[in-house]
Design a protein around this motif. Sequence first.
Motif, PDB file in Angstrom:
ATOM      1  N   UNK A   1       0.881  -0.803   0.195  1.00  0.00           N
ATOM      2  CA  UNK A   1      -0.121   0.243  -0.322  1.00  0.00           C
ATOM      3  C   UNK A   1       0.495   1.174   0.336  1.00  0.00           C
ATOM      4  N   UNK A   2       0.575   2.187  -0.512  1.00  0.00           N
ATOM      5  CA  UNK A   2       1.652   3.144  -1.054  1.00  0.00           C
ATOM      6  C   UNK A   2       0.672   4.095  -0.631  1.00  0.00           C
ATOM      7  N   UNK A   3       1.576   5.644  -0.481  1.00  0.00           N
ATOM      8  CA  UNK A   3       1.116   7.474  -0.468  1.00  0.00           C
ATOM      9  C   UNK A   3       1.242   7.886  -0.367  1.00  0.00           C
ATOM     10  N   UNK A   4       0.724   8.743   0.320  1.00  0.00           N
ATOM     11  CA  UNK A   4       1.635  10.664   1.153  1.00  0.00           C
ATOM     12  C   UNK A   4       0.935  10.022   2.111  1.00  0.00           C
ATOM     13  N   UNK A   5       1.653  11.440   2.846  1.00  0.00           N
ATOM     14  CA  UNK A   5       1.708  11.153   4.347  1.00  0.00           C
ATOM     15  C   UNK A   5       2.783  10.734   5.238  1.00  0.00           C
ATOM     16  N   UNK A   6       1.559  10.021   6.132  1.00  0.00           N
ATOM     17  CA  UNK A   6       1.574   8.448   6.386  1.00  0.00           C
ATOM     18  C   UNK A   6       2.053   7.536   6.709  1.00  0.00           C
ATOM     19  N   UNK A   7       1.649   7.237   5.273  1.00  0.00           N
ATOM     20  CA  UNK A   7       1.850   5.735   4.334  1.00  0.00           C
ATOM     21  C   UNK A   7       3.696   4.924   4.578  1.00  0.00           C
ATOM     22  N   UNK A   8       3.374   4.283   4.421  1.00  0.00           N
ATOM     23  CA  UNK A   8       4.909   3.335   4.675  1.00  0.00           C
ATOM     24  C   UNK A   8       5.925   3.381   3.843  1.00  0.00           C
ATOM     25  N   UNK A   9       5.461   3.350   3.015  1.00  0.00           N
ATOM     26  CA  UNK A   9       5.565   3.033   1.068  1.00  0.00           C
ATOM     27  C   UNK A   9       5.925   4.244   0.474  1.00  0.00           C
ATOM     28  N   UNK A  10       6.368   5.035  -0.395  1.00  0.00           N
ATOM     29  CA  UNK A  10       6.497   5.297  -1.540  1.00  0.00           C
ATOM     30  C   UNK A  10       5.834   5.000  -3.143  1.00  0.00           C
ATOM     31  N   UNK A  11       5.482   5.392  -3.808  1.00  0.00           N
ATOM     32  CA  UNK A  11       5.477   5.166  -5.423  1.00  0.00           C
ATOM     33  C   UNK A  11       5.003   6.107  -6.694  1.00  0.00           C
ATOM     34  N   UNK A  12       5.891   5.981  -7.440  1.00  0.00           N
ATOM     35  CA  UNK A  12       5.077   7.133  -8.662  1.00  0.00           C
ATOM     36  C   UNK A  12       4.305   6.280  -9.729  1.00  0.00           C
ATOM     37  N   UNK A  13       3.571   6.430 -10.216  1.00  0.00           N
ATOM     38  CA  UNK A  13       3.032   5.323 -11.233  1.00  0.00           C
ATOM     39  C   UNK A  13       3.861   6.033 -12.794  1.00  0.00           C
TER      40      UNK A  13
ATOM     41  N   UNK B   1      12.659   8.097  -0.505  1.00  0.00           N
ATOM     42  CA  UNK B   1      13.626   7.144  -2.042  1.00  0.00           C
ATOM     43  C   UNK B   1      13.400   9.093  -2.737  1.00  0.00           C
ATOM     44  N   UNK B   2      13.331   8.316  -4.391  1.00  0.00           N
ATOM     45  CA  UNK B   2      13.276   9.209  -5.271  1.00  0.00           C
ATOM     46  C   UNK B   2      11.394   9.371  -5.025  1.00  0.00           C
ATOM     47  N   UNK B   3      10.347   8.511  -4.891  1.00  0.00           N
ATOM     48  CA  UNK B   3       9.179   9.503  -4.763  1.00  0.00           C
ATOM     49  C   UNK B   3       8.736   9.288  -3.375  1.00  0.00           C
ATOM     50  N   UNK B   4       9.795  10.554  -2.857  1.00  0.00           N
ATOM     51  CA  UNK B   4       9.326  11.012  -1.869  1.00  0.00           C
ATOM     52  C   UNK B   4       8.292  12.018  -1.821  1.00  0.00           C
ATOM     53  N   UNK B   5       7.861  12.794  -3.114  1.00  0.00           N
ATOM     54  CA  UNK B   5       6.730  13.535  -3.109  1.00  0.00           C
ATOM     55  C   UNK B   5       5.505  12.824  -4.082  1.00  0.00           C
ATOM     56  N   UNK B   6       5.812  12.275  -4.355  1.00  0.00           N
ATOM     57  CA  UNK B   6       4.784  11.349  -5.098  1.00  0.00           C
ATOM     58  C   UNK B   6       3.211  11.266  -4.307  1.00  0.00           C
ATOM     59  N   UNK B   7       1.963  11.795  -5.032  1.00  0.00           N
ATOM     60  CA  UNK B   7       0.975  11.484  -3.885  1.00  0.00           C
ATOM     61  C   UNK B   7       0.054  10.355  -4.323  1.00  0.00           C
ATOM     62  N   UNK B   8       0.317   9.538  -5.160  1.00  0.00           N
ATOM     63  CA  UNK B   8       0.057   8.392  -6.148  1.00  0.00           C
ATOM     64  C   UNK B   8      -0.443   7.552  -4.819  1.00  0.00           C
ATOM     65  N   UNK B   9      -1.370   6.165  -5.090  1.00  0.00           N
ATOM     66  CA  UNK B   9      -1.808   5.599  -4.111  1.00  0.00           C
ATOM     67  C   UNK B   9      -1.916   3.968  -4.598  1.00  0.00           C
ATOM     68  N   UNK B  10      -2.634   3.818  -4.199  1.00  0.00           N
ATOM     69  CA  UNK B  10      -3.727   1.999  -3.883  1.00  0.00           C
ATOM     70  C   UNK B  10      -3.895   1.792  -2.562  1.00  0.00           C
TER      71      UNK B  10
END
Length: 107
Positions: free
Chosen positions: A12-24, A74-83
């Motif tokens: 599970x990825x997302x901004x804020x308090x999410x544990x992981x980040x990813x960009x589509x 990581x590189x996606x630190x500012x990503x807002x993408x979620x799943x």
Amino acid sequence: MRDRLRHMYSRRVGPGNASFRWAANWWNYPEALARVDALWRAWEHLRLDGATGSSTWWIEHADHHMPILLSTEGPFTKSEDTNKPGEPLPYTPPPEGLFPDMRAGSN
């Protein structure tokens, strides 16, 4: 990425308090592009080893690169993408021609 890797890592990825980040659009991030390319090349080589190739790929490649890519620093630190939980990583197709098919035997 489209067919395999993003499905293997259904974090599970997302901004804020999410544990992981990813960009589509991961291919727009130079570090991610280099790391995913390295993962793909290692996969293409090691998948032909029916004995320990898959394990070697996980231990020596995926287990190294993916935590860095998914890191909140990581590189996606500012990503807002979620799943949602259990869904594959978000994905946007790369521009046509960005990834020519270099597999052995492909046209």
